[in-house]
Scaffold this active site. Sequence first.
Site, PDB file in Angstrom:
ATOM      1  N   ALA A 138       2.657   3.052   0.194  1.00 44.74           N
ATOM      2  CA  ALA A 138       2.715   3.851  -1.122  1.00 44.74           C
ATOM      3  C   ALA A 138       1.618   3.378  -2.204  1.00 44.74           C
ATOM      4  O   ALA A 138       0.909   4.346  -2.849  1.00 44.74           O
ATOM      5  CB  ALA A 138       4.092   3.667  -1.762  1.00 44.74           C
ATOM      6  N   ASP A 139       1.206   2.244  -1.814  1.00 41.70           N
ATOM      7  CA  ASP A 139       0.047   1.923  -2.767  1.00 41.70           C
ATOM      8  C   ASP A 139      -1.263   2.567  -2.719  1.00 41.70           C
ATOM      9  O   ASP A 139      -2.010   2.899  -3.656  1.00 41.70           O
ATOM     10  CB  ASP A 139      -0.475   0.472  -2.439  1.00 41.70           C
ATOM     11  CG  ASP A 139       0.706  -0.669  -2.310  1.00 41.70           C
ATOM     12  OD1 ASP A 139       0.631  -1.462  -2.959  1.00 41.70           O
ATOM     13  OD2 ASP A 139       1.451  -0.481  -1.579  1.00 41.70           O
TER      14      ASP A 139
ATOM     15  N   HIS B 296      -0.087  -4.043  -0.990  1.00 37.49           N
ATOM     16  CA  HIS B 296       0.800  -3.361   0.112  1.00 37.49           C
ATOM     17  C   HIS B 296       2.238  -3.531  -0.386  1.00 37.49           C
ATOM     18  O   HIS B 296       3.290  -3.704   0.467  1.00 37.49           O
ATOM     19  CB  HIS B 296       0.699  -4.063   1.327  1.00 37.49           C
ATOM     20  CG  HIS B 296      -0.649  -3.946   2.171  1.00 37.49           C
ATOM     21  ND1 HIS B 296      -1.538  -4.529   2.108  1.00 37.49           N
ATOM     22  CD2 HIS B 296      -1.155  -2.704   3.110  1.00 37.49           C
ATOM     23  CE1 HIS B 296      -2.667  -4.085   2.734  1.00 37.49           C
ATOM     24  NE2 HIS B 296      -2.261  -3.012   3.247  1.00 37.49           N
TER      25      HIS B 296
ATOM     26  N   GLU C 119      -7.575   9.767   1.560  1.00 35.71           N
ATOM     27  CA  GLU C 119      -6.134  10.287   1.015  1.00 35.71           C
ATOM     28  C   GLU C 119      -6.316  11.262  -0.023  1.00 35.71           C
ATOM     29  O   GLU C 119      -5.656  12.248  -0.191  1.00 35.71           O
ATOM     30  CB  GLU C 119      -5.340   8.917   0.226  1.00 35.71           C
ATOM     31  CG  GLU C 119      -4.819   7.856   1.326  1.00 35.71           C
ATOM     32  CD  GLU C 119      -5.869   6.792   1.949  1.00 35.71           C
ATOM     33  OE1 GLU C 119      -7.094   6.796   1.369  1.00 35.71           O
ATOM     34  OE2 GLU C 119      -5.385   6.081   2.573  1.00 35.71           O
TER      35      GLU C 119
ATOM     36  N   GLN D 185      -0.110   5.740   4.091  1.00 29.49           N
ATOM     37  CA  GLN D 185       0.591   4.499   5.153  1.00 29.49           C
ATOM     38  C   GLN D 185       1.152   3.449   4.418  1.00 29.49           C
ATOM     39  O   GLN D 185       2.267   2.910   4.798  1.00 29.49           O
ATOM     40  CB  GLN D 185      -1.000   3.854   5.805  1.00 29.49           C
ATOM     41  CG  GLN D 185      -0.674   3.091   6.834  1.00 29.49           C
ATOM     42  CD  GLN D 185      -1.605   3.092   7.862  1.00 29.49           C
ATOM     43  OE1 GLN D 185      -2.610   2.602   7.536  1.00 29.49           O
ATOM     44  NE2 GLN D 185      -1.680   3.805   9.018  1.00 29.49           N
TER      45      GLN D 185
END
Lengths: 330, 325
Positions: free
Chosen positions: A90-91, A133, A66, A88
Amino acid sequence: MSTANKPKETSYIEAISQALWEELERDGNVFMLGEDIGYYGGAFKVTEGFLDKFGPERIIEMPIAEEGFIGMAIGAALMGMRPIVEVQYADFISCGWDQIVNVAAKMHYRTRDAVPVVIRGPSGGGLRAGPFHSQSPEGWFAHVPGLKVIVPGTVHDAKGLLKAAIRDDNPVLYFEHKYLYRRIKEVLPEEEYVCHIGAAKVQREGSDLTIVTYGAMVQTALQAAEKAQAGGVSVEVVDLRTVFPIDKDTVLNSVAKTSKAIMLYEDTRTLGIGAEVAAIIAEEGFEHLDGPIIRVSAPDAPVPFSPPLEDFFIPQVDDVIAAIDRLSAY
Amino acid sequence: MDIKPIEPGAIELLDMYYYMRLGRAIEERLELEYKGGKLPSAIYLGRGQEAIEVGAAYALEQGDVLAPTHRDMISQLPRGLTAKEVFTNHYARANSLTRGKGEANYQGDLKRGLFATVSMLPDFYPVATGAALAFKLRGEKRVAMPLCGEGATSRGDFHESLNIASVLNLPVVFVVINNGFAYSTPPFKEMKLSDVAERAHAYAIPGVVVDGNNIIECYLEVKKAVERARDGGGPTLLEAKTLRMRGHAGHDAAKYVSKELIREWAQKDPIDRFEKHLTNQGLLDEAGIKDMTGRVTQEVAEALKFAEESPYPEGQEAVTDVYRE
């Protein structure tokens, strides 16, 4: 009216897909980077069919890196492209924190160069997805000057604000609430529309009390308002839509009308968006207030997994009703 | 693909010599001003690194982009950064490239293909990789070159960048200036490898080691990597071995570096070596060296004067340009 003629309803997730699709079609500089967004169509299927339509040069699948690909998006944006990053969940944006906060947010300030990058991902809880998540990261970034932060609470805004984000010349974080993905539907305008970043919206008019909220809590607020109406309390619901910049005028105008305000947010309580809006009202709308500004929010804890725990954690309609009752006593 | 770059001619060689001398003259003056308490800024000197700084930057073409760190002011000179811009930025003036908003060497100018660095390194490894992606998507024959030190190669985004650039076959030349110390920490405390360039093997790209104090070697090897990238041959990791001849920043006396090591590398000073080379080639003589000293000294004096006489920004400028309207 027969079913065949009934206008087609669009879901929140379809609105997001439509916005991406239409912007990819409109502007050749727009492209996407993210994990599993190509052949697989994205973890939540936001980009299903995109690879076939736009090809691997515009729907670029990334390894699990990321920080790397958020930084790459910033670099491509500085070279005149308009990248959209899908994280994938937002976390996982936390992995790219440094790039967003140190490179993207401070670039225009120092060099006056545009950084037209959108980083979007599914945020929020309610799906029993546990601490990694389910987070609401908007508050982390709303505190960083140089970024714009959008959290749409309706199907209409999910589409119109995403288009606005893609056309904006600043780094924009767009947190879509995954609980809403397939739960809310709306008939959208047939003609193209783009929403204005930084404008709140009164989603329901009322005269006794204002709830300032955003994201999935807009739906909770509307349900609570409906219930309160039955009890004779008229509730106005202000949807911030953009949590930075905050539309102070719409908030203060509503409070001037109702004299009472509840801050409703799914993020944790301390230093959350609602805490900031409460400070704005206290500072600039003090003379209008007839009671305390009340926060209804998640407690200062990680998002838990087990259903009873998560239901306790996320503000529910009854929690809002309790706050309405408390504030109505003033 | 075997690329043999053309050896630099006399004009190029003397041009590179000028940038090395200008860089050193600017830094010597900055150091003087810093010690005299006149600079509002910290200083990060690249003394001893002039060969790789100039050689790498000189190997780029117009349209290529360079992402230097806070220590790589000298690399920006061949891309058009002027002494006046260096001094106005260090002096935090309104007419500097960052208008007083970024310190020391944190200026940039995309029109000249220069990214404005941040302190977190190697943040511009991913950013430059993204620039290279933009070039590839648009079918442009342009190359991106980020710089960092050996210390930053421990970080995850260094590896993420090399990996993705390899997977997507992007036109990036990753240059690591191994100057012996990450602030105070020597490489043996940071990695088991003796050459940073070995990290390239993990990503199936070429890894090259050069003598960072030999400008001709630096230039030719970087040029090879740049042209390979431009021709679609993908990224290269190039490590230039040198020694940082000053502390991490102006306040740091670098007592953790032995005097023997400094003496050893002073013998390999990149400017002295290049002067000898140019003299042997008949391109430079004592008079030429003296002329160059006069030229850069005057340029620096004018730049310093210009910066000192330039106005500071108004306080309320602190809140302008946070966003693009």
